[in-house]
Design a protein around this motif. Sequence first.
Motif, PDB file in Angstrom:
ATOM      1  N   MET A   5       0.622  -1.232  -0.385  1.00 31.38           N
ATOM      2  CA  MET A   5       0.062   0.010   0.194  1.00 31.38           C
ATOM      3  C   MET A   5       0.972   1.012   0.147  1.00 31.38           C
ATOM      4  SD  MET A   5      -3.185  -0.505   0.099  1.00 31.38           S
ATOM      5  CE  MET A   5      -3.903   0.375   0.420  1.00 31.38           C
ATOM      6  N   ASN A   6       0.445   2.028  -0.765  1.00 30.43           N
ATOM      7  CA  ASN A   6       1.454   3.818  -0.726  1.00 30.43           C
ATOM      8  C   ASN A   6       3.047   3.813  -1.431  1.00 30.43           C
ATOM      9  OD1 ASN A   6      -1.396   4.711  -0.032  1.00 30.43           O
ATOM     10  ND2 ASN A   6      -0.214   4.495   1.815  1.00 30.43           N
ATOM     11  N   ALA A   7       3.209   2.061  -2.509  1.00 32.62           N
ATOM     12  CA  ALA A   7       4.039   2.090  -3.289  1.00 32.62           C
ATOM     13  C   ALA A   7       4.148   3.052  -3.678  1.00 32.62           C
ATOM     14  CB  ALA A   7       4.202   0.535  -3.637  1.00 32.62           C
ATOM     15  N   PRO A   8       6.546   3.726  -3.738  1.00 30.38           N
ATOM     16  CA  PRO A   8       6.779   5.309  -4.050  1.00 30.38           C
ATOM     17  C   PRO A   8       6.341   4.727  -5.666  1.00 30.38           C
ATOM     18  CG  PRO A   8       8.383   3.687  -3.489  1.00 30.38           C
ATOM     19  CD  PRO A   8       6.685   3.021  -2.703  1.00 30.38           C
ATOM     20  N   ARG A   9       6.732   5.404  -6.185  1.00 30.19           N
ATOM     21  CA  ARG A   9       7.078   5.724  -7.666  1.00 30.19           C
ATOM     22  C   ARG A   9       8.500   5.403  -8.223  1.00 30.19           C
ATOM     23  NH1 ARG A   9       3.151  11.032 -10.252  1.00 30.19           N
ATOM     24  NH2 ARG A   9       1.372  10.197  -8.810  1.00 30.19           N
ATOM     25  N   PRO A  10       8.308   4.855  -9.311  1.00 28.72           N
ATOM     26  CA  PRO A  10       9.834   4.798 -10.024  1.00 28.72           C
ATOM     27  C   PRO A  10      10.752   6.288 -10.349  1.00 28.72           C
ATOM     28  CG  PRO A  10       8.214   3.768 -11.438  1.00 28.72           C
ATOM     29  CD  PRO A  10       7.293   4.418 -10.268  1.00 28.72           C
ATOM     30  N   THR A  11      11.878   6.344  -9.796  1.00 28.82           N
ATOM     31  CA  THR A  11      12.554   7.175 -10.503  1.00 28.82           C
ATOM     32  C   THR A  11      12.468   7.240 -11.304  1.00 28.82           C
ATOM     33  OG1 THR A  11      15.012   6.506  -8.511  1.00 28.82           O
ATOM     34  CG2 THR A  11      14.871   7.490 -10.362  1.00 28.82           C
ATOM     35  N   GLU A  12      12.576   8.534 -12.045  1.00 28.32           N
ATOM     36  CA  GLU A  12      12.102   8.883 -13.563  1.00 28.32           C
ATOM     37  C   GLU A  12      13.253   8.522 -14.332  1.00 28.32           C
ATOM     38  OE1 GLU A  12      11.107  10.914 -16.432  1.00 28.32           O
ATOM     39  OE2 GLU A  12       9.239  10.537 -14.188  1.00 28.32           O
ATOM     40  N   GLY A  13      14.395   8.374 -14.922  1.00 26.79           N
ATOM     41  CA  GLY A  13      14.961   7.444 -14.826  1.00 26.79           C
ATOM     42  C   GLY A  13      15.507   5.572 -15.141  1.00 26.79           C
ATOM     43  N   SER A  14      14.742   5.284 -14.370  1.00 27.43           N
ATOM     44  CA  SER A  14      14.962   4.202 -14.850  1.00 27.43           C
ATOM     45  C   SER A  14      14.119   2.998 -15.166  1.00 27.43           C
ATOM     46  CB  SER A  14      13.948   2.971 -13.038  1.00 27.43           C
ATOM     47  OG  SER A  14      13.078   4.193 -13.006  1.00 27.43           O
ATOM     48  N   ALA A  15      14.353   1.457 -15.473  1.00 28.06           N
ATOM     49  CA  ALA A  15      13.986   1.187 -16.323  1.00 28.06           C
ATOM     50  C   ALA A  15      12.167   0.463 -15.464  1.00 28.06           C
ATOM     51  CB  ALA A  15      14.497  -0.371 -16.799  1.00 28.06           C
ATOM     52  N   GLY A  16      11.442   0.592 -17.108  1.00 26.17           N
ATOM     53  CA  GLY A  16      10.077  -0.359 -16.853  1.00 26.17           C
ATOM     54  C   GLY A  16       9.459   0.369 -17.316  1.00 26.17           C
ATOM     55  N   MET A  17       8.113   0.848 -17.151  1.00 26.89           N
ATOM     56  CA  MET A  17       7.159   0.352 -18.509  1.00 26.89           C
ATOM     57  C   MET A  17       7.237   2.246 -18.645  1.00 26.89           C
ATOM     58  SD  MET A  17       2.884   0.233 -18.213  1.00 26.89           S
ATOM     59  CE  MET A  17       2.397   1.733 -16.625  1.00 26.89           C
ATOM     60  N   ASP A  18       7.270   2.966 -19.216  1.00 25.41           N
ATOM     61  CA  ASP A  18       7.226   4.372 -20.165  1.00 25.41           C
ATOM     62  C   ASP A  18       5.758   4.671 -19.893  1.00 25.41           C
ATOM     63  OD1 ASP A  18       8.067   7.269 -20.743  1.00 25.41           O
ATOM     64  OD2 ASP A  18       7.023   6.727 -22.024  1.00 25.41           O
ATOM     65  N   ALA A  19       4.749   4.306 -20.989  1.00 25.51           N
ATOM     66  CA  ALA A  19       3.175   4.554 -20.507  1.00 25.51           C
ATOM     67  C   ALA A  19       2.244   3.344 -21.484  1.00 25.51           C
ATOM     68  CB  ALA A  19       3.019   6.020 -21.563  1.00 25.51           C
ATOM     69  N   PHE A  20       1.416   3.330 -21.147  1.00 24.00           N
ATOM     70  CA  PHE A  20       0.599   2.547 -22.202  1.00 24.00           C
ATOM     71  C   PHE A  20      -1.063   2.909 -23.116  1.00 24.00           C
ATOM     72  CE2 PHE A  20      -2.002   1.960 -18.207  1.00 24.00           C
ATOM     73  CZ  PHE A  20      -2.839   1.780 -18.530  1.00 24.00           C
ATOM     74  N   THR A  21      -1.253   2.357 -23.663  1.00 20.65           N
ATOM     75  CA  THR A  21      -2.245   3.295 -24.330  1.00 20.65           C
ATOM     76  C   THR A  21      -3.563   2.480 -24.326  1.00 20.65           C
ATOM     77  OG1 THR A  21      -0.015   3.402 -26.244  1.00 20.65           O
ATOM     78  CG2 THR A  21      -2.897   4.196 -27.030  1.00 20.65           C
ATOM     79  N   LEU A  22      -4.677   3.146 -24.209  1.00 21.39           N
ATOM     80  CA  LEU A  22      -6.167   2.988 -24.337  1.00 21.39           C
ATOM     81  C   LEU A  22      -6.843   3.663 -25.588  1.00 21.39           C
ATOM     82  CD1 LEU A  22      -7.288   3.791 -20.838  1.00 21.39           C
ATOM     83  CD2 LEU A  22      -6.525   1.525 -21.651  1.00 21.39           C
ATOM     84  N   VAL A  23      -7.345   2.790 -26.195  1.00 20.07           N
ATOM     85  CA  VAL A  23      -7.759   3.090 -27.531  1.00 20.07           C
ATOM     86  C   VAL A  23      -9.032   3.571 -27.794  1.00 20.07           C
ATOM     87  CG1 VAL A  23      -7.720   2.617 -30.088  1.00 20.07           C
ATOM     88  CG2 VAL A  23      -5.673   1.928 -28.396  1.00 20.07           C
ATOM     89  N   TYR A  24      -9.847   4.493 -28.070  1.00 17.73           N
ATOM     90  CA  TYR A  24     -11.083   4.059 -28.094  1.00 17.73           C
ATOM     91  C   TYR A  24     -11.663   4.877 -29.298  1.00 17.73           C
ATOM     92  CZ  TYR A  24     -10.592   6.435 -23.389  1.00 17.73           C
ATOM     93  OH  TYR A  24     -10.205   6.026 -22.120  1.00 17.73           O
ATOM     94  N   PRO A  25     -12.857   4.145 -29.398  1.00 14.73           N
ATOM     95  CA  PRO A  25     -13.634   3.352 -30.136  1.00 14.73           C
ATOM     96  C   PRO A  25     -14.489   5.023 -31.358  1.00 14.73           C
ATOM     97  CG  PRO A  25     -15.433   3.393 -29.374  1.00 14.73           C
ATOM     98  CD  PRO A  25     -13.906   4.243 -28.365  1.00 14.73           C
TER      99      PRO A  25
END
Length: 282
Positions: free
Chosen positions: A220-240
Amino acid sequence: MKFHQRPYIYTGEVRLKVTDLNKLTDFYTEIIGFSVLEKGSGQVVLTADGKTPLLVLEQPEAILPKEPRRTGLYHLALLLPTRADLGKAIKHFSRNQVPLGASDHLVSEALYLNDPDGNGIEIYRDREPDSWKWQNELVAMSTDPLDANGVVAESGNEEWNGLPADTVMGHVHLHVANLGDTKTFYEALGFKVVSHYPQALFMANGNYHHHIGLNTWNGMNAPRPTEGSAGMDAFTLVYPDEKTLQEAIKNVRELEHIVERIDAAFVVEDPSGNRVILRLEV
């Protein structure tokens, strides 16, 4: 694959920041089975059908390793068209000595593995939607042992030849800091809760078993990753359509989230710092 096209809101391409672009490109092409759609300076775009981006790998300068126990990507999930395709994948991973997890979720059958940076990957196939069990707008899901022998038998003598062209980004599962605030955010984007699990929620648009998974398994309340670290940059939601997209943007702005326009898409952060790209179906 009907839940990953109009009239639904569904998951599109995922963007990863990686520590070694060549190594990760080799992994995602040779082991996972993508093909390269575009290759530029510090970035590779991967596809299953030769035209639709599903995964974007980018190596920023001075990238740090992926950090444990942070918010961010739990796994990206690639949906294969058939059970036979999943059987061919099992044979392929076995021959390449890839460590695997596996589960039968009642609605689907799934394999789990990690990329070299530690990003989770699910590869799965859906059972027919008319076999899913619904009660009070919630779908029954479980974590049962996978009948791997039965899945492999379904593939007969066919061999793996990379991801099938009809592969889609079936869902994205996220580590978040708080389920309540995050649920409200994704409801504003057009999703509803369809299943509960200890310290987790599964949300969908329409009667899919989930387009988005949320969990607090990193605390709970896990911190955000450091800005320059590996991992997800973003994911996409596609709208109709434009109306549905603009309604989602209005809803999250009313929750006081900042929405930025970048080219033909919009970008917003969920309450845990996960970046979401909102765009129209092409």
